[in-house]
Structure formats: C-alpha cells, structure tokens
Motif scaffolding. Structure first.
Motif, PDB file in Angstrom:
ATOM      1  N   UNK A 125       2.877  73.402  60.080  1.00 37.55           N
ATOM      2  CA  UNK A 125       2.108  74.771  59.888  1.00 37.55           C
ATOM      3  C   UNK A 125       1.127  73.548  59.781  1.00 37.55           C
TER       4      UNK A 125
ATOM      5  N   UNK B 174      10.029  77.631  62.919  1.00 38.16           N
ATOM      6  CA  UNK B 174      10.047  78.711  62.039  1.00 38.16           C
ATOM      7  C   UNK B 174       8.164  78.295  61.693  1.00 38.16           C
TER       8      UNK B 174
ATOM      9  N   UNK C  23      -0.614  84.877  54.936  1.00 36.98           N
ATOM     10  CA  UNK C  23       0.801  84.750  54.605  1.00 36.98           C
ATOM     11  C   UNK C  23       1.300  83.659  53.220  1.00 36.98           C
ATOM     12  N   UNK C  24       0.252  82.880  53.466  1.00 34.75           N
ATOM     13  CA  UNK C  24       0.702  81.826  52.016  1.00 34.75           C
ATOM     14  C   UNK C  24       0.567  82.177  51.208  1.00 34.75           C
TER      15      UNK C  24
ATOM     16  N   UNK D 215       3.775  84.174  50.576  1.00 34.07           N
ATOM     17  CA  UNK D 215       4.988  83.635  50.981  1.00 34.07           C
ATOM     18  C   UNK D 215       5.158  83.181  49.459  1.00 34.07           C
ATOM     19  N   UNK D 216       4.491  82.630  48.487  1.00 30.85           N
ATOM     20  CA  UNK D 216       4.161  82.342  47.399  1.00 30.85           C
ATOM     21  C   UNK D 216       4.467  83.488  45.738  1.00 30.85           C
TER      22      UNK D 216
ATOM     23  N   UNK E 225      12.971  80.602  43.817  1.00 32.14           N
ATOM     24  CA  UNK E 225      12.947  79.577  44.393  1.00 32.14           C
ATOM     25  C   UNK E 225      14.253  78.358  43.959  1.00 32.14           C
TER      26      UNK E 225
ATOM     27  N   UNK F 228      10.417  79.388  55.122  1.00 34.19           N
ATOM     28  CA  UNK F 228       9.309  79.730  55.407  1.00 34.19           C
ATOM     29  C   UNK F 228       8.156  78.963  53.770  1.00 34.19           C
ATOM     30  N   UNK F 229       8.597  79.503  53.018  1.00 34.24           N
ATOM     31  CA  UNK F 229       7.979  79.432  51.654  1.00 34.24           C
ATOM     32  C   UNK F 229       7.695  77.586  51.900  1.00 34.24           C
TER      33      UNK F 229
ATOM     34  N   UNK G  63       7.079  75.423  53.995  1.00 31.96           N
ATOM     35  CA  UNK G  63       6.042  75.689  54.950  1.00 31.96           C
ATOM     36  C   UNK G  63       4.192  75.937  54.302  1.00 31.96           C
ATOM     37  N   UNK G  64       4.734  76.967  53.599  1.00 38.63           N
ATOM     38  CA  UNK G  64       3.082  77.385  53.269  1.00 38.63           C
ATOM     39  C   UNK G  64       2.742  76.969  52.160  1.00 38.63           C
TER      40      UNK G  64
END
Lengths: 209, 209
Positions: free
Chosen positions: A80, A145, A181-182, A185-186, A191, B181-182, B184-185
């Motif tokens: 990324x 992705x 975006x970070x 997703x965070x 997880x 995605x998680x 990746x970021x």
C-alpha cells in the motif's frame, strides 16, 4: 504528414475545455475545437479519437507514472505504501490545475457518458497498479486489494481536493485520505489472535440536531 | 396487459445466459431470448431495457440490500463494519450461483461494454453505501472512503470466490478480503502521535526463482 505544430495537444485540450464551457459539451464538435485551436481536424485526430477523449488524454501518462513509481519503489516497500507513492507521484499533473479539474468535474457531473469513461480510467489505473505489484512478487489478493484500496483513496481525495474551500493541495488530501483509510480499518472488525490491541472504536457520529 | 407469467424474470435471465453461452453474446437477440423462455418480446421489455441489462438485473436488489443493512446497523457501528455487514448481507444472492456467476464473468471478460456496465454497477453500490452512511450522520470523507474501500474489497473478494479452486463460499472470501485490507493498512505509512505501535511490516515478497 502535416507540418509540426508546437503544443498541439495542449492547444486542442484548452480549446475544447473553453468551448465545452461556452457552448456545452453536446454542442461542441471536433471541427469547432480544431478551429478554435487554429489547427486542422486531421491534427486533432492525430492526438484524440473523439471529443470525449480530450478530457481523458492524460490517462496514459498517469498510468505510466503509476507503473514507474511502483516499479522503482525500494525493495521491501509495503504494497500500500508503493501504491501511495504512485498516487503522490501524480501531484505534478494536478499542480495549478484545480480550476481546470473543477471545470472538468462539472462536465462529468452533467454527462453520464463522461462519468462512465472516468470509471474506466480509474479501473485502468487500479489494473496498472495491481499488475505492477504482481511483477514485484506481491501475491493475490494483496496486489489487487492494495491497488483497489489505493484508487478508492485517490477517488475520494481527488474530489475533496476539488471541493476544498481552503484549497489545500492534492497531496494534502491524499495524505488525509490514507490516514482516514488506516483509521477506518483500525477501528473495525474482529481480528486474528496475533492482532494488536484494537484502537478505540470510531462510532458513527450522531448528527447534531 | 399480457397475462401473468410465473417467474418471467428468472426464465428470461436463464434463457439469455444459455443463449449467450451457446451462440455468443453478440449473436443473441431479445427475440431469441423471449422465444427460448417461451415468452413474448413485450414481456421481456417489461423487465429489461435491453439484452445487456439481463446480466445486471439484480443491481437494484443489491443496492436495496446495502441501504437496508446499513440503515439497520446498531447505533455506534463503525462505518466500515456497517459496509461489511451490507456486503455480507448479499451472500444469499450468490448462494448456489457460482456457476452462473462464472459464466457471467466470462462474458464480461470478453465484452468491454459489459465490463463498463459492471463498473457502473459497482460505482452505484458505493454511492448507495456512502449516501446511507451520511444519513446515519457519518461525515465526509469517512462515508465515501468506507463505501469505496468496502466496494474495493467486494470486487476483489467476488473475483477470488469465482476463481477459488477450493470453492470456499463468498462469505469466506469477503472475510479474507476485509482481514487483508486491515493487514495492508496496518503495515503501512507514518501515523499520527496517537497511533498505536505499528505491526511488523509486510514486505513485498520476493518471487521464488
């Protein structure tokens, strides 16, 4: 072969944009554009297949920049980050072009066929990025992705840049988009067992009454 | 008004897909499709504007499902979780439809106009998701970014589902995409001072010689 005309492409693009704004996109012909630029239709068709393509003439350059930047990213660059570097490397194309880009966006808003062409452009940018990541050895689905998520950020950041009343530059909006975006997703999902402790959730904000 | 025909839409869609595969997309007419389904052209046009739309007839249902799911997500649901729930809520549409979807994807691969129509469908899904998030009070650019990133995951997960030799289901690929995605970021970029410690970087993997 016609004689060489300096900056023919730029002159045609500028003439087209002026005419699209003055007379409307639908009522502007290739003949009009060539005449306004002081060039022949034949010269027009040396650069563009039709009047729509005038608004997308930079696509190939953008794709080339994406490919070059991702290819040349230092070994070990996270996927990324490589895509983000490619998006940042586009900044020179947009510098001092906010008014032009806003006028272009207004045309897109008014014409479905132009919006569709823009979607194809964005999809081709994502394909170029994914393909270049795969050439670096990034496996699927990571490559696709990273590319698609990067283009998602680009799309939103580009629109924010055009609409920003403070006129902060494209790079700033790109950075804000990547940070967002970070954060998105965070703050989400469950997880795996090796995941770090979650950051505080970002709840859906209630609208102020 | 013609008489009511049970399952006319499904019969037309199935007849169209059969004919597209047997004779090719270009050589199949609306007349052929209606005849194969045992229905009239008039009935065809009650459901679809043209033969292309047969392949996109479910778009409105998908968008409705997106809107409903995001609207009904519990208060405080993080934006990307709400979008993820909407993507998961599509699973019933794809259940037992892998063969159909693979045949459809093969048609898209062979026809640019169908790929363009697919891009429009995906963009309209993203718009529906962003708009519904905004109605919940999610501000920009968070709403658009959550929607676009979610659709990026959907696009990749959907393709992976179609190609998976192990035939794991759509939901599984969606979950893998969201996890990816998680990852990746989390492995990228410089974050603000309140960011958690970074996870180990995911370097670009070297291709095995």
């Amino acid at each position: 072969m016609g004689r060489w005309e300096p900056n023919a492409r730029d002159r045609l693009a500028q003439a087209a944009m002026t005419l699209f704004q003055e007379h409307g996109y639908d009522r502007t012909t290739v003949q009009d554009i060539a005449a306004r630029a002081g060039l022949t239709e034949r010269t027009f068709f040396r650069y563009f297949t039709d009047k729509k393509e005038v608004l997308f003439g930079g696509s190939e350059l953008l794709n080339e920049r994406i490919v070059t930047t991702i290819t040349e990213a230092p070994p070990g660059t996270a996927p990324l980050d490589a895509v983000a570097a490619a998006l940042e490397a586009m900044a020179p194309f947009f510098k001092d072009r906010r008014d032009h880009s806003r006028a272009r966006q207004a045309l897109l808003a008014a014409h479905a066929e132009l919006r569709e062409r823009e979607l194809i452009k964005l999809a081709s940018m994502a394909s170029a990025a994914a393909e270049t990541l795969r050439k670096r050895g990034v496996t699927e689905p990571t490559a696709s992705l990273a590319a698609e998520a990067g283009i998602a950020v680009f799309k939103v950041a580009f629109e924010r840049w055009l609409e920003d009343p403070k006129a902060q530059d494209y790079s700033r909006h790109l950075q804000l988009g990547l940070d967002e975006l970070r954060a998105l997703t965070a703050s989400t999902g469950t997880e795996g067992p090796d995941a770090p402790p979650p950051r505080p959730a970002r709840p859906v904000r209630a609208r102020k009454p």
